[in-house]
Design a protein around this motif. Structure first.
Motif, PDB file in Angstrom:
ATOM      1  N   GLY A   1     -28.681  71.651 110.656  1.00 57.00           N
ATOM      2  CA  GLY A   1     -29.253  70.318 110.788  1.00 57.00           C
ATOM      3  C   GLY A   1     -29.964  70.160 112.116  1.00 57.00           C
TER       4      GLY A   1
ATOM      5  N   LYS B   1     -28.500  73.702 100.585  1.00 57.67           N
ATOM      6  CA  LYS B   1     -28.703  72.795 101.708  1.00 57.67           C
ATOM      7  C   LYS B   1     -29.531  73.487 102.788  1.00 57.67           C
ATOM      8  CE  LYS B   1     -24.296  70.273 101.357  1.00 57.67           C
ATOM      9  NZ  LYS B   1     -23.073  69.891 102.109  1.00 57.67           N
TER      10      LYS B   1
ATOM     11  N   ILE C   1     -26.284  64.121 108.697  1.00 54.34           N
ATOM     12  CA  ILE C   1     -26.916  65.415 108.475  1.00 54.34           C
ATOM     13  C   ILE C   1     -26.274  66.129 107.285  1.00 54.34           C
ATOM     14  CG2 ILE C   1     -27.555  67.611 109.512  1.00 54.34           C
ATOM     15  CD1 ILE C   1     -28.734  65.194 110.960  1.00 54.34           C
ATOM     16  N   SER C   2     -27.085  66.475 106.297  1.00 57.39           N
ATOM     17  CA  SER C   2     -26.632  67.277 105.166  1.00 57.39           C
ATOM     18  C   SER C   2     -27.131  68.704 105.374  1.00 57.39           C
ATOM     19  CB  SER C   2     -27.172  66.706 103.852  1.00 57.39           C
ATOM     20  OG  SER C   2     -26.792  67.511 102.763  1.00 57.39           O
ATOM     21  N   ALA C   3     -26.214  69.591 105.820  1.00 59.32           N
ATOM     22  CA  ALA C   3     -26.576  70.973 106.104  1.00 59.32           C
ATOM     23  C   ALA C   3     -25.307  71.806 106.118  1.00 59.32           C
ATOM     24  CB  ALA C   3     -27.297  71.082 107.443  1.00 59.32           C
TER      25      ALA C   3
ATOM     26  N   ASN D   1     -21.868  60.415 114.547  1.00 58.07           N
ATOM     27  CA  ASN D   1     -22.513  61.538 113.878  1.00 58.07           C
ATOM     28  C   ASN D   1     -21.662  62.018 112.708  1.00 58.07           C
ATOM     29  OD1 ASN D   1     -24.836  62.105 115.771  1.00 58.07           O
ATOM     30  ND2 ASN D   1     -23.130  62.292 117.222  1.00 58.07           N
TER      31      ASN D   1
ATOM     32  N   PRO E   1     -24.107  71.197 110.281  1.00 59.35           N
ATOM     33  CA  PRO E   1     -24.833  69.972 110.645  1.00 59.35           C
ATOM     34  C   PRO E   1     -25.311  69.953 112.100  1.00 59.35           C
ATOM     35  CG  PRO E   1     -22.867  69.449 109.383  1.00 59.35           C
ATOM     36  CD  PRO E   1     -22.779  70.899 109.720  1.00 59.35           C
TER      37      PRO E   1
ATOM     38  N   GLY F   1     -21.588  64.930 109.331  1.00 54.93           N
ATOM     39  CA  GLY F   1     -22.145  66.048 108.595  1.00 54.93           C
ATOM     40  C   GLY F   1     -21.658  66.032 107.158  1.00 54.93           C
TER      41      GLY F   1
END
Length: 362
Positions: A325, A321, A340-342, A359, A345, A361
């Motif tokens: 983000g 990943k 958010i993909s992290a 929000n 995030p 993640g």
């Protein structure tokens, strides 16, 4: 005089309401539209919120016909019209027959208004200069290419207002390609080895750009871009583009980065949006890279709004990943409805932000 004309209405579309405009000729309504471009900033008429709409092409106007523009205020948008322009005299609405550009003897300087065309692929050679220094010029490439050859000493400048470049390709060796003023570039392929410098309220749309861009208070809309985009002035707009590269913003207050889709990054970049500035909007962007890097979005400023952005990693779970983000470096920003993909995030790093909710993640 009585004749067939092409008409253009130049107006301002502010962001503090949705006004209405309509145009009638001799009692007949020929066009009506809503002023709903949803651009960033601009609660007063400004250079960057000025638009041109072509109306009633080929409509005959006779002596004594009344031309009427009606505006209906929407909230605080007062339906401001700058001017109406008549391009006419002839069956195609051209003021004069088109002027063919001839590069066979070297560079070309356009210092008279008119409608200019290419009728063949053309070459600009060593130390060649192509310059537009007069207002009210259209250059229709008609599908042909202007190629720079012989090193990086060729120059292309547009320093006038009410200039349009359309329907062709500029490629090859140029030291600089710079446009500044009320300039529209549309339906072009810009594939040259030089920085593309945009300033003074110009607009580039529906084009392919394969080289870095310096954007100073201008609009990039609905383009396919491969290369870095540098925002070095306030009130710049990057909207509805497909991007392979990084947006670097310096002193870019009140700018808009919206509805763009990333297909990847440049070879050595590790960030999709690296933004330095205040009171901007970064909204509804889709950031995807087959090779996620370090940080997707970095915000260095205050009063910025980040809403509805999606940062995606590769669908293969074995691919790493993004490390981060959205990364905030200063207090006082607003973020909401971001997916958010992290690994991390949202990185606040000890700063204080306003979480608008929604929000997530991954």
């Amino acid at each position: 005089a009585s004749d067939v004309y092409k008409r253009q209405v130049v107006y301002h579309d502010e962001n503090d309401g949705v006004a209405q405009l309509s145009v009638s000729i001799a009692g007949n309504t020929v066009d009506s539209w809503s002023l709903d471009a949803s651009i960033s900033g601009g609660q007063q008429p400004e250079e960057f919120n000025r638009f041109t709409r072509e109306i009633a092409t080929g409509w005959t106007i006779s002596n004594g016909d009344e031309i009427r523009i009606d505006g209906l205020q929407g909230n605080w948008d007062h339906a401001n019209v700058d001017y109406i322009e008549f391009v006419g005299g002839g069956p195609d609405g051209d003021v004069n027959p088109p002027i063919v550009l001839d590069f066979s003897k070297g560079g070309v300087i356009i210092d008279e208004p008119g409608y200019y065309i290419l009728d063949r692929n053309s070459v600009l050679t060593d130390y060649g200069l192509f310059e537009v220094s007069e207002n009210d010029v259209t250059i229709d490439f008609r599908g042909f290419t202007l190629e720079g050859e012989g090193g990086f000493d060729n120059h292309f400048y547009v320093t006038a207002d009410h200039v349009t470049l359309k329907n062709g390709r500029i490629s090859g060796d140029f030291d600089v390609l710079a446009i500044s003023g009320d300039v529209l570039v549309t339906d072009m392929r810009l594939e040259f080895s030089a920085y593309f410098q945009m300033g003074g309220g110009c607009r580039v749309q529906n084009s392919v750009i394969r080289w870095p861009i310096e954007l100073g208070g201008c609009v990039l809309q609905a383009n396919r871009i491969e290369g870095a985009i540098e925002l070095d002035h306030h009130s710049s707009q990057v909207i509805d583009n497909q991007i392979k590269g990084t947006i670097y913003a310096f002193y870019a207050d009140n700018s808009l980065i919206a509805r763009n889709t990333w297909t990847g990054l440049s070879a050595y970049a590790d960030t999709a949006i690296n933004f330095e500035g205040n009171n901007a909007q970064v909204i509804d962007n889709l950031i995807f890279s087959e090779e996620p890097r370090d940080r997707a979005i970095v915000i260095d400023g205050t009063g910025n709004i980040l809403r509805g952005n999606i940062v995606r990693s590769h669908p293969d779970p074995s691919v790493a990943k993004w490390n981060y983000g959205i990364v905030f470096l200063q207090d006082g920003n607003y973020f909401g409805d971001n997916l958010i993909s992290a690994e991390v995030p949202f990185e606040l790093g000890g700063t204080t932000q306003v979480d608008l909710g929604g929000n997530h993640g991954l």
